[in-house]
Design a protein around this motif. Structure first.
Motif, PDB file in Angstrom:
ATOM      1  N   LEU A  11       9.095 -30.069  29.374  1.00 55.55           N
ATOM      2  CA  LEU A  11      10.429 -29.628  29.569  1.00 55.55           C
ATOM      3  C   LEU A  11      11.295 -30.590  30.312  1.00 55.55           C
ATOM      4  O   LEU A  11      10.567 -31.118  31.723  1.00 55.55           O
ATOM      5  N   PHE A  72      13.244 -29.014  25.293  1.00 51.38           N
ATOM      6  CA  PHE A  72      12.022 -28.910  24.987  1.00 51.38           C
ATOM      7  C   PHE A  72      11.291 -29.865  24.046  1.00 51.38           C
ATOM      8  O   PHE A  72      11.675 -30.261  23.030  1.00 51.38           O
ATOM      9  N   GLY A  88      16.701 -24.591  26.259  1.00 47.75           N
ATOM     10  CA  GLY A  88      17.023 -23.623  26.928  1.00 47.75           C
ATOM     11  C   GLY A  88      17.094 -23.911  28.388  1.00 47.75           C
ATOM     12  O   GLY A  88      17.064 -25.207  28.851  1.00 47.75           O
ATOM     13  N   ILE A 102      18.133 -16.456  32.060  1.00 45.97           N
ATOM     14  CA  ILE A 102      17.439 -17.513  31.076  1.00 45.97           C
ATOM     15  C   ILE A 102      17.775 -17.247  29.708  1.00 45.97           C
ATOM     16  O   ILE A 102      18.289 -16.181  29.128  1.00 45.97           O
ATOM     17  N   TYR A 104      17.249 -19.399  25.659  1.00 42.63           N
ATOM     18  CA  TYR A 104      16.429 -20.469  25.004  1.00 42.63           C
ATOM     19  C   TYR A 104      16.611 -20.413  23.335  1.00 42.63           C
ATOM     20  O   TYR A 104      17.137 -19.270  22.777  1.00 42.63           O
ATOM     21  N   SER A 105      16.502 -21.502  22.696  1.00 41.21           N
ATOM     22  CA  SER A 105      16.458 -21.615  21.196  1.00 41.21           C
ATOM     23  C   SER A 105      15.754 -22.685  20.817  1.00 41.21           C
ATOM     24  O   SER A 105      15.419 -23.742  21.348  1.00 41.21           O
ATOM     25  N   ALA A 116       8.411 -21.139  21.987  1.00 38.64           N
ATOM     26  CA  ALA A 116       9.392 -20.664  22.878  1.00 38.64           C
ATOM     27  C   ALA A 116       8.580 -19.961  23.974  1.00 38.64           C
ATOM     28  O   ALA A 116       8.975 -19.989  25.316  1.00 38.64           O
ATOM     29  N   ALA A 119       7.385 -22.554  26.390  1.00 43.53           N
ATOM     30  CA  ALA A 119       8.554 -22.927  27.359  1.00 43.53           C
ATOM     31  C   ALA A 119       9.167 -21.883  28.318  1.00 43.53           C
ATOM     32  O   ALA A 119       9.550 -22.262  29.380  1.00 43.53           O
ATOM     33  N   VAL A 120       9.513 -20.574  27.730  1.00 45.38           N
ATOM     34  CA  VAL A 120       9.975 -19.686  28.712  1.00 45.38           C
ATOM     35  C   VAL A 120       8.939 -19.283  29.880  1.00 45.38           C
ATOM     36  O   VAL A 120       9.472 -19.344  31.018  1.00 45.38           O
ATOM     37  N   LEU A 123       9.593 -22.196  32.179  1.00 42.90           N
ATOM     38  CA  LEU A 123      10.775 -22.039  33.132  1.00 42.90           C
ATOM     39  C   LEU A 123      10.674 -21.050  34.043  1.00 42.90           C
ATOM     40  O   LEU A 123      11.160 -21.145  35.218  1.00 42.90           O
ATOM     41  N   SER A 147      13.062 -13.146  19.578  1.00 43.79           N
ATOM     42  CA  SER A 147      13.531 -13.241  20.622  1.00 43.79           C
ATOM     43  C   SER A 147      12.992 -12.329  21.772  1.00 43.79           C
ATOM     44  O   SER A 147      12.649 -12.490  22.875  1.00 43.79           O
TER      45      SER A 147
END
Length: 181
Positions: A11, A72, A88, A102, A104-105, A116, A119-120, A123, A147
């Protein structure tokens, strides 16, 4: 350049220069990140006004990299080439209350692979590691089940709903104590 290495992803936090390239010179943006050109870039929800706003915030507030958009990147995706798979980050630095939101996409072709969620998690870990955050929130629409699953898998719990312009928005929250458990 501020970067986080996760299990499969890298990231990279955009600074004002990268945000400007993303907005106005996509080829230079891909080159600066050393990634393959992506015809489907940017991901959903990162439209031109959002890119412009990100650049403006980073320009007006130097030193806030990390509190806005992160790219990402999937390193060595094909034949040693890195690939942008989504993005995101946060909607700005935390307030005095220690809360940050937060979002994200993922690009469509990289959904449903756990990226995802990865990545979340990265973060969230970064945000809590700054010592400035007591809670991370996220808002989504009721029909965006994927999501919501990402949020649940990363420890968020539903914290209520609100109405905005006749649309129901579902709020999720993750408190530092729960994240550490």
């Amino acid at each position: 350049m501020l970067a986080i290495n996760a299990e499969r992803l890298k990231l990279v936090a955009l600074d004002a220069r990268l945000a400007g390239l993303q907005s106005r010179a996509p080829a230079a943006f891909f080159e600066a990140l050393n990634v393959m050109s992506e015809a489907s870039w940017p991901p959903d929800l990162m439209d031109q006004p959002a890119m412009n706003a990100c650049e403006l915030k980073l320009t007006e507030h130097p030193g806030t990299e990390g509190w806005y958009f992160w790219a990402f990147i999937w390193p060595d995706f094909i034949g040693g080439m890195d690939r942008l798979v989504g993005g995101g980050g946060f909607k700005g630095p935390p307030g005095k209350d220690g809360v940050v939101e937060i979002a994200y996409s993922m690009l469509t072709s990289f959904r449903e692979q756990g990226l995802a969620t990865e990545a979340v998690n990265a973060l969230i870990d970064w945000a809590f590691s700054t010592g400035q955050i007591r809670e991370v929130i996220a808002e989504t629409l009721p029909h965006l089940i994927a999501s919501q699953r990402v949020l649940e898998k990363t420890g968020f719990v539903e914290a209520g709903t609100r109405e905005e312009d006749g649309v129901t928005i579902v709020r999720f929250a993750l408190q530092r104590e729960r994240a550490a458990a």
